[in-house]
Write an enzyme that holds these catalytic residues in place. Structure first.
Site, PDB file in Angstrom:
ATOM      1  N   ASP A  25     -15.399  -7.855 -31.779  1.00  0.00           N
ATOM      2  CA  ASP A  25     -14.930  -9.251 -31.783  1.00  0.00           C
ATOM      3  C   ASP A  25     -13.456  -9.377 -32.153  1.00  0.00           C
ATOM      4  O   ASP A  25     -12.955 -10.480 -32.322  1.00  0.00           O
ATOM      5  CB  ASP A  25     -15.792 -10.108 -32.701  1.00  0.00           C
ATOM      6  CG  ASP A  25     -15.541  -9.852 -34.187  1.00  0.00           C
ATOM      7  OD1 ASP A  25     -15.188  -8.715 -34.545  1.00  0.00           O
ATOM      8  OD2 ASP A  25     -15.714 -10.793 -34.985  1.00  0.00           O
ATOM      9  N   SER A  29     -19.847  -8.759 -34.492  1.00  0.00           N
ATOM     10  CA  SER A  29     -18.679  -7.969 -34.868  1.00  0.00           C
ATOM     11  C   SER A  29     -18.766  -6.523 -34.393  1.00  0.00           C
ATOM     12  O   SER A  29     -18.814  -6.266 -33.197  1.00  0.00           O
ATOM     13  CB  SER A  29     -18.487  -8.049 -36.392  1.00  0.00           C
ATOM     14  OG  SER A  29     -17.259  -7.515 -36.789  1.00  0.00           O
TER      15      SER A  29
END
Length: 454
Positions: free
Chosen positions: A250, A109
């Site tokens: 992401d 992420s």
């Protein structure tokens, strides 16, 4: 023989499995075993061979883990569809579209490239339930066995995955709003939206300048994207753009920059989306925030007569509360926003489109829309302690919190949170006066630091 029963997860956290590359469990051998274990859980559904999608962000380690997962899944007799670099919410969408049994995202992420991790989606595009994660972990304790050669999983690459997701994003725009005449700067954080985001906005009519679109495997989230929007602010002002949009590595988070260079966080974006839906008489139930959501969001929604509740910090808990309430909108100040009326998970591009549509249909700038909510000054102090539980229940700490809450008299908030990973207690105070808030937080932090337990 069935797999042994487990009640506590060893590897899966609130957002999958994540850590430093090369340190267990973020190693190739573990990923091979994880692929096999997931394959055993998802193998064969209704007598048919199962299929699992794999997508990743742009980290250099993604190639290594992609290959390891692929081998593990194939050895369990599961077919694999490779997506290549793809935003996390795109994997959720494509898992549904291709009627796969599961989707896997290789990503950490918003973390730096030295970290990586694994997220799973169920066949309906939502996070895996606890019982499925426990079933996968149970198989991790067993030896790998390979199916007969004729049953080994086959691997194919989906070449039109990006195009499919772009079209999906465009279809989520409320009221078929077009972005004609809008000038946008998009920062993709050198992450998995680098080949997608600009196309979505330009195909809807906007003039787009894209930055953070040159991934080299190691520059993901590096002084760019939603966690570091300073460069985006400069570009918006230099280009005299109407708006700036920043994603994380992401693509499940978004923050924005208005035409004056002000950063607009997830709380404010959530307010803009909720207010627009209320204006258009679109039902969404209420809004779920977290313990860290700004009090200004709560008060702003209250003025709109929109119900608001707080969950624990983390998108998993936001989603659980949304399902419990049967509501549609929720999110975090970090920019992880969930619009369940158009998608199944946090999606930065989709959330940005909801805000852009609100601008276009109301004829207002983002600055005007966000100004209708007044953010409260907020100050946080991390206090290192030896015993978090003892400090949290210490009489002096409890008395200090009660006294401060009485002093704020409903126009402020006090929050003490023990860190889940470090020996820290986080002290947060918010209220109407910034200087007073800072002073209160520092005073309370001092009480926490000197309280060692009863």
């Amino acid at each position: 023989m069935g797999s042994p029963k487990k009640t506590e997860k060893q590897y899966f956290g609130t957002d999958g499995i994540r850590g430093h590359v090369g340190e267990y469990p973020i190693t190739p051998d573990f990923m091979l075993k994880l692929g096999w274990a997931a394959g055993k859980v998802f193998a064969r559904s209704g007598g048919l061979r199962s299929k699992i999608l794999i997508g990743k962000d742009t980290r250099v380690s993604g190639y290594m883990f992609e290959a390891a997962l692929e081998a593990g899944l194939a050895s369990a007799g599961v077919d694999i569809n490779m997506l290549g670099p793809m935003p996390t919410p795109a994997v959720a969408y494509l898992t549904r579209t291709f009627q796969a049994q599961a989707g896997i995202v290789i990503s950490a992420s918003h973390n730096a490239f030295q970290d990586n991790g694994i997220k799973f989606f169920a066949g309906d595009g939502t996070k895996l339930p606890d019982e499925t994660e426990l079933a996968i972990e149970a198989f991790l304790g067993r030896d790998i066995t390979t199916v007969d050669s004729a049953e080994i999983g086959k691997v194919t690459r989906i070449t039109d995955a990006a195009g499919r997701y772009i079209e999906y994003c465009k279809r989520t725009v409320p009221g078929n709003a077009v972005l004609q005449g809008l000038k946008i700067v998009v920062d993709c954080a050198h992450g998995s939206t680098y080949h997608i985001a600009a196309n979505v906005f330009s195909e809807l009519g906007a003039s787009v300048k894209a930055i953070g679109v040159s991934p080299n495997g190691m520059n993901i989230n590096q002084e760019c994207g939603s966690t570091s929007p300073r460069h985006l602010v400069r570009e918006v002002l230099a280009e005299q753009a109407d708006i700036g949009i920043a994603f994380d590595g992401d693509g499940d988070r978004v923050v924005m920059v208005d035409h004056l260079g002000n950063v607009v966080d997830g709380d404010e974006l959530l307010y803009v989306i909720a207010r627009d839906r209320r204006r258009r008489h679109v039902g969404f139930g209420g809004v779920v925030g977290t313990l860290m959501s700004n009090l200004g969001l709560e008060l702003g929604l209250e003025a709109l007569d929109v119900p608001f509740v707080r969950s624990d910090v983390g998108d998993r808990y936001v989603m659980e509360m949304l399902k419990k309430k049967s509501w549609q909108l929720g999110g975090e100040s970090s920019g992880h926003i969930v619009c369940l009326d158009v998608t199944t998970t946090g999606d930065g591009i989709v959330s940005a489109l909801q805000v852009l549509a609100a601008m276009m249909q109301s004829g207002s700038t983002l600055h005007e829309l966000r100004s209708r909510m007044t953010k409260m000054p907020q100050h946080m102090v991390n206090v290192r302690v030896d015993n978090k539980a003892a400090v949290m229940s210490h009489p002096d700490v409890l008395a200090a919190v009660t006294g401060l809450e009485h002093k704020l008299a409903g126009r402020g908030r006090v929050l003490l949170r023990p860190s889940g990973t470090e020996p820290l207690v986080r002290v947060m105070v918010e209220g109407e006066d910034e200087a007073a808030v800072t002073a209160h937080a520092n005073e309370l932090a001092e009480v926490v630091a000197t309280s060692r337990g009863p």
